[in-house]
Design a protein around this motif. Structure first.
Motif, PDB file in Angstrom:
ATOM      1  N   TYR A  29     -24.613   4.069   6.471  1.00  0.00           N
ATOM      2  CA  TYR A  29     -24.391   3.153   7.598  1.00  0.00           C
ATOM      3  C   TYR A  29     -24.059   4.011   8.583  1.00  0.00           C
ATOM      4  CZ  TYR A  29     -22.348  -0.777  10.197  1.00  0.00           C
ATOM      5  OH  TYR A  29     -21.856  -1.502  11.380  1.00  0.00           O
ATOM      6  N   ASP A  30     -22.948   4.916   8.723  1.00  0.00           N
ATOM      7  CA  ASP A  30     -22.385   5.684   9.783  1.00  0.00           C
ATOM      8  C   ASP A  30     -23.688   6.551  10.260  1.00  0.00           C
ATOM      9  OD1 ASP A  30     -20.027   4.471   9.655  1.00  0.00           O
ATOM     10  OD2 ASP A  30     -19.206   6.316   8.396  1.00  0.00           O
ATOM     11  N   ALA A  31     -24.333   7.147   9.583  1.00  0.00           N
ATOM     12  CA  ALA A  31     -25.646   7.853   9.904  1.00  0.00           C
ATOM     13  C   ALA A  31     -26.657   7.146  10.984  1.00  0.00           C
ATOM     14  CB  ALA A  31     -26.263   8.514   8.661  1.00  0.00           C
ATOM     15  N   MET A  32     -26.827   5.740  10.228  1.00  0.00           N
ATOM     16  CA  MET A  32     -27.643   5.100  10.909  1.00  0.00           C
ATOM     17  C   MET A  32     -26.920   4.547  12.303  1.00  0.00           C
ATOM     18  SD  MET A  32     -29.677   2.546   8.186  1.00  0.00           S
ATOM     19  CE  MET A  32     -27.936   1.906   7.365  1.00  0.00           C
ATOM     20  N   LEU A  33     -25.672   4.184  12.397  1.00  0.00           N
ATOM     21  CA  LEU A  33     -25.033   4.021  13.586  1.00  0.00           C
ATOM     22  C   LEU A  33     -25.121   5.104  14.748  1.00  0.00           C
ATOM     23  CD1 LEU A  33     -21.773   2.176  12.620  1.00  0.00           C
ATOM     24  CD2 LEU A  33     -23.883   1.156  13.751  1.00  0.00           C
ATOM     25  N   ASP A  34     -25.063   6.448  14.185  1.00  0.00           N
ATOM     26  CA  ASP A  34     -25.321   7.412  14.787  1.00  0.00           C
ATOM     27  C   ASP A  34     -26.690   7.655  15.453  1.00  0.00           C
ATOM     28  OD1 ASP A  34     -22.549   8.191  14.659  1.00  0.00           O
ATOM     29  OD2 ASP A  34     -23.031   9.714  13.227  1.00  0.00           O
ATOM     30  N   GLN A  35     -27.424   7.383  14.586  1.00  0.00           N
ATOM     31  CA  GLN A  35     -29.057   7.370  15.113  1.00  0.00           C
ATOM     32  C   GLN A  35     -29.331   6.499  16.148  1.00  0.00           C
ATOM     33  OE1 GLN A  35     -31.326   7.130  11.353  1.00  0.00           O
ATOM     34  NE2 GLN A  35     -31.133   9.291  10.830  1.00  0.00           N
ATOM     35  N   ALA A  36     -28.558   5.241  15.810  1.00  0.00           N
ATOM     36  CA  ALA A  36     -29.052   4.094  16.928  1.00  0.00           C
ATOM     37  C   ALA A  36     -28.287   4.288  18.027  1.00  0.00           C
ATOM     38  CB  ALA A  36     -28.354   2.704  16.275  1.00  0.00           C
TER      39      ALA A  36
END
Length: 113
Positions: A29-36
């Protein structure tokens, strides 16, 4: 089937597996937030660049229109003058043809007289 791997009263290996899975999901989730966030910044930068290019194109179009107007303002009086000179030359040519025809008639009249 229970998630803790066995029927027991809780704790043990099953609980630590759930915690590990939860931590992995949180990391994803944190990685996806960073990517977003990176995508949002990239889209924002691209949008700004597109707007800048559109402004540059509008300015270039405006300058082009001004240049056309300047050329027309410079050339139209010259075209009008050339047209008038051409018309005047045509009128003189017609007048000269009439005078020449008149002179021929005069010569004919004198020959026959």
């Amino acid at each position: 089937a229970p998630l803790d791997g066995g029927g027991g009263g809780g704790g043990g290996v099953g609980e630590s597996a759930l915690e590990a899975e939860l931590m992995a999901l949180e990391a994803d989730y944190d990685a996806m937030l960073d990517q977003a966030e990176v995508m949002r910044e990239t889209i924002g930068a691209a949008t700004e660049r597109v707007e800048a290019v559109m402004d540059e194109l509008d300015e270039e179009r405006r300058r082009g229109e001004l240049n056309v107007q300047k050329v027309l303002a410079f050339m139209l009086p010259r075209v009008d003058a050339a047209r008038a000179a051409g018309e005047e030359a045509g009128a003189r040519k017609a007048e000269a043809a009439l005078l020449q025809a008149e002179a021929r008639r005069e010569v004919e009249v004198q020959r026959t007289a």
